[in-house]
Design a protein around this motif. Structure first.
Motif, PDB file in Angstrom:
ATOM      1  N   MET A   1       0.821  -1.209   0.000  1.00  0.00           N
ATOM      2  CA  MET A   1       0.000   0.000   0.000  1.00  0.00           C
ATOM      3  C   MET A   1       0.855   1.258   0.000  1.00  0.00           C
ATOM      4  SD  MET A   1      -3.321   0.892   2.210  1.00  0.00           S
ATOM      5  CE  MET A   1      -4.073   2.498   2.242  1.00  0.00           C
TER       6      MET A   1
ATOM      7  N   LEU B   1       6.372   7.202   4.999  1.00  0.00           N
ATOM      8  CA  LEU B   1       7.684   6.556   5.130  1.00  0.00           C
ATOM      9  C   LEU B   1       8.078   6.532   6.601  1.00  0.00           C
ATOM     10  CD1 LEU B   1       9.643   8.181   2.174  1.00  0.00           C
ATOM     11  CD2 LEU B   1       8.285   6.087   2.210  1.00  0.00           C
TER      12      LEU B   1
ATOM     13  N   PHE C   1      12.360  -2.818   4.483  1.00  0.00           N
ATOM     14  CA  PHE C   1      11.615  -3.207   5.681  1.00  0.00           C
ATOM     15  C   PHE C   1      10.588  -4.326   5.458  1.00  0.00           C
ATOM     16  CE2 PHE C   1       8.212  -2.724   8.792  1.00  0.00           C
ATOM     17  CZ  PHE C   1       8.915  -2.823   9.962  1.00  0.00           C
ATOM     18  N   PRO C   2       9.680  -4.183   4.463  1.00  0.00           N
ATOM     19  CA  PRO C   2       8.711  -5.274   4.291  1.00  0.00           C
ATOM     20  C   PRO C   2       9.383  -6.592   3.886  1.00  0.00           C
ATOM     21  CG  PRO C   2       8.479  -3.641   2.545  1.00  0.00           C
ATOM     22  CD  PRO C   2       9.398  -3.057   3.568  1.00  0.00           C
TER      23      PRO C   2
ATOM     24  N   ARG D   1       8.413   0.846  -1.821  1.00  0.00           N
ATOM     25  CA  ARG D   1       8.195   0.020  -0.629  1.00  0.00           C
ATOM     26  C   ARG D   1       6.958  -0.869  -0.802  1.00  0.00           C
ATOM     27  NH1 ARG D   1       7.064   2.940   5.020  1.00  0.00           N
ATOM     28  NH2 ARG D   1       5.040   3.247   4.050  1.00  0.00           N
TER      29      ARG D   1
END
Ligand code: ATP
Ligand code: MG
Lengths: 243, 259
Positions: free
Chosen positions: B82, B89, B101-102, B150
């Protein structure tokens, strides 16, 4: 008020249900602990040294009876510093320093949707963000309190000898009169309780921020005042129960 | 495929979503179109469960989502990428860490694989070489693009973008639109894009829903949007002069075909 307290308890429950993997929590805790430690060590050192120094000067000012040995000053300062000043004053200083930074940080993450971003990834945001802060506080506060005890007594030593109120020997022998190790344990138990109260209350205030930058500021202020009140109440209750 | 059924949402008595239903097809870029403040972002958040709808349900590929058990919802959420309207951020992390990060949380890639993926995604949004910048050092449009990187970094099954190209220059906006469409078709994912940009509508609108005052007034594709007979939609579209011109050209062609 009661409703708020219920929400707070639910918040605490959410920290441990369906948490993130221990490895991640552990790493985040260490990061947070370093942050809390580095950010607060200076102010804690400064405050505790001065409080020890001032206590010594004031106690000796009140101790005019020539029949009481001067070493009693060291004894009284030790009792004050270990039992009350180091754990409680340190915690109140930390409530200002750590509490506002926790609430401000979480509040900002909340209003800029960073918390939502974590949630959308399927991450439990309280477990990921908040639990490490609380664990870190539990880890670091007792250490800071031990440092504060040590520096408080050091401050007393310096103030007493420099102003010529009592000799170094008198001060040190005063420190050794009837030393009860349990008092140190008691102070550490208190520091655990205060650490939990400050970090969890501030997290709660930060996590439930909604609105904008103004509300983040308000959350920081509310975190500090609520934490300080909770610390003072807990201080009184624990003195009643544990001493 | 994502299905939403009869979504209602009010804030303090003010109705924002008033019974919206629809289907978002897999492999298509589904657009939510509407004026500012009509509840597009709220609808998107209702779909992913960040806002709990007062009424109505959402299913992801047949799995009921809205009030389902937390672990089932988390399972679905791990497949969601998403982009937030404000980018969202993580401002304590640099660009690279944001995109990584993900991957770190949701996949078991090695560090090298993660870095390769991060650099690939950054390159797709035209941000190669900004790895070490902090979010505070980026422009608004750059933040948006990092947000997209991201979102697409873990190979998601559902992609949600809230105004991916607002604040971007027309050329970059076009690139981002095309990137979203490309990813959607290449990986056959379900994509929902919130927009009020007519360029995006024409460029990537496989399926368009027009929201107006909490209701879905029109649904169609970029091919027939200029022919709609919904006055609110026409007002919205033809606020843009290029669209008025396009419509004129189209009508001219029609007239020539049918003498
Ligand atoms: N958390 C909230 N509390 C109260 N009202 C809200 C909340 N979130 C959104 N609203 C209201 O819902 C309405 C729709 O907001 P939304 O953000 O969905 O608009 P939008 O269609 O995304 O607009 P834009 O194109 O400007 O982003 C607005 O009137 C807004 O005031
Ligand atoms: Mg919006």
């Amino acid at each position: 008020m009661l409703q708020n307290f219920g929400k707070y308890l639910l918040f605490l429950k959410s920290l441990v249900t369906r948490g993130e993997p221990l490895k991640i929590i552990f790493k985040r805790t260490i990061d947070e602990a370093i942050l809390i430690g580095i950010n607060s060590i200076f102010i804690v050192a400064l405050v505790s040294t001065f409080i020890g120094a001032v206590s010594t000067v004031q106690v000796s000012y009140n101790m005019v009876n020539a029949l009481i040995p001067r070493s009693t000053i060291g004894f009284i300062v030790r009792e004050m510093v270990i039992l009350e000043l180091a754990p409680t004053i340190t915690s109140i200083v930390l409530a200002g320093k750590v509490g506002s930074s926790i609430a401000g940080g979480l509040g900002t993450m909340k209003i800029t949707e960073q918390v939502d971003a974590l949630e959308v990834m399927g991450i439990n945001s309280t477990s990921y963000l908040v639990l490490p802060k609380i664990l870190a506080a539990l880890l670091v506060f007792p250490m800071l309190v031990i440092i504060a005890m040590f520096l408080g007594l050091m401050g007393g030593y310096i103030a007493g000898t420099v102003t010529g109120q009592l000799t170094a020997q008198e001060y040190i022998s005063g420190l050794r009169i009837d030393f009860i190790p349990y008092n140190v344990v008691f102070a550490l138990i208190k520091s655990f309780i205060f650490a939990f109260l400050i970090s969890s209350i501030s997290s709660y205030k930060g996590y439930y921020t909604s609105g904008g930058a103004l509300e983040v500021g308000a959350a920081g202020t509310a975190a500090v005042t609520h934490s300080v009140i909770a610390v003072l109440i807990a201080d009184f209750v624990s003195a009643q129960m544990l001493l | 495929m994502i299905e939403i059924h009869n979504i209602h949402k009010s804030f303090n008595g003010k109705v924002v979503l008033d019974g919206i239903s629809g289907v978002f097809q897999t492999g298509k870029t589904n657009l939510l179109l509407g004026a500012s403040g009509t509840g597009k972002s709220v609808l998107l958040k209702c779909i992913v469960g960040l806002i709990k709808p007062d009424l109505g349900s959402v299913t992801f590929d047949g799995t009921y989502f809205t009030n389902n058990k937390l672990d089932i919802r988390q399972e679905i959420r791990r497949k969601i990428g998403m982009l937030f309207q404000g980018s969202a951020l993580f401002d304590s992390m640099n660009v690279e860490e944001n995109v990584e990060f993900p991957l770190m949380m949701l996949t078991d890639m090695s560090r090298q694989e993660r870095m390769d993926r991060v650099n690939f995604c950054l390159q797709r949004v035209g941000l190669e070489g900004t790895n070490k910048k902090m979010p505070a050092e980026l422009s608004g449009g750059m933040k948006k693009r990092v947000g997209i990187a991201r979102a697409i970094a873990p190979n998601c099954t559902y992609l949600f973008c809230d105004e991916p190209n607002s604040g971007l220059d027309p050329l970059t906006a076009l690139k981002i639109d095309r990137l979203i469409k490309e990813i959607t078709e290449e990986y056959n994912i379900t994509t929902i894009v919130v927009t009020h940009d007519m360029n995006s509508v024409i460029e990537i609108g496989d399926n368009i829903m027009f929201l107006y005052e909490g209701k879905k007034l029109w649904e169609g594709t970029s091919n027939n949007i200029l022919d709609s007979d919904v006055p609110e939609l026409n007002e919205f579209i033809f606020a843009n002069r290029l669209m008025r011109d396009a419509k004129k050209v189209e009508e001219e062609e029609e007239r020539q075909k049918t003498p």
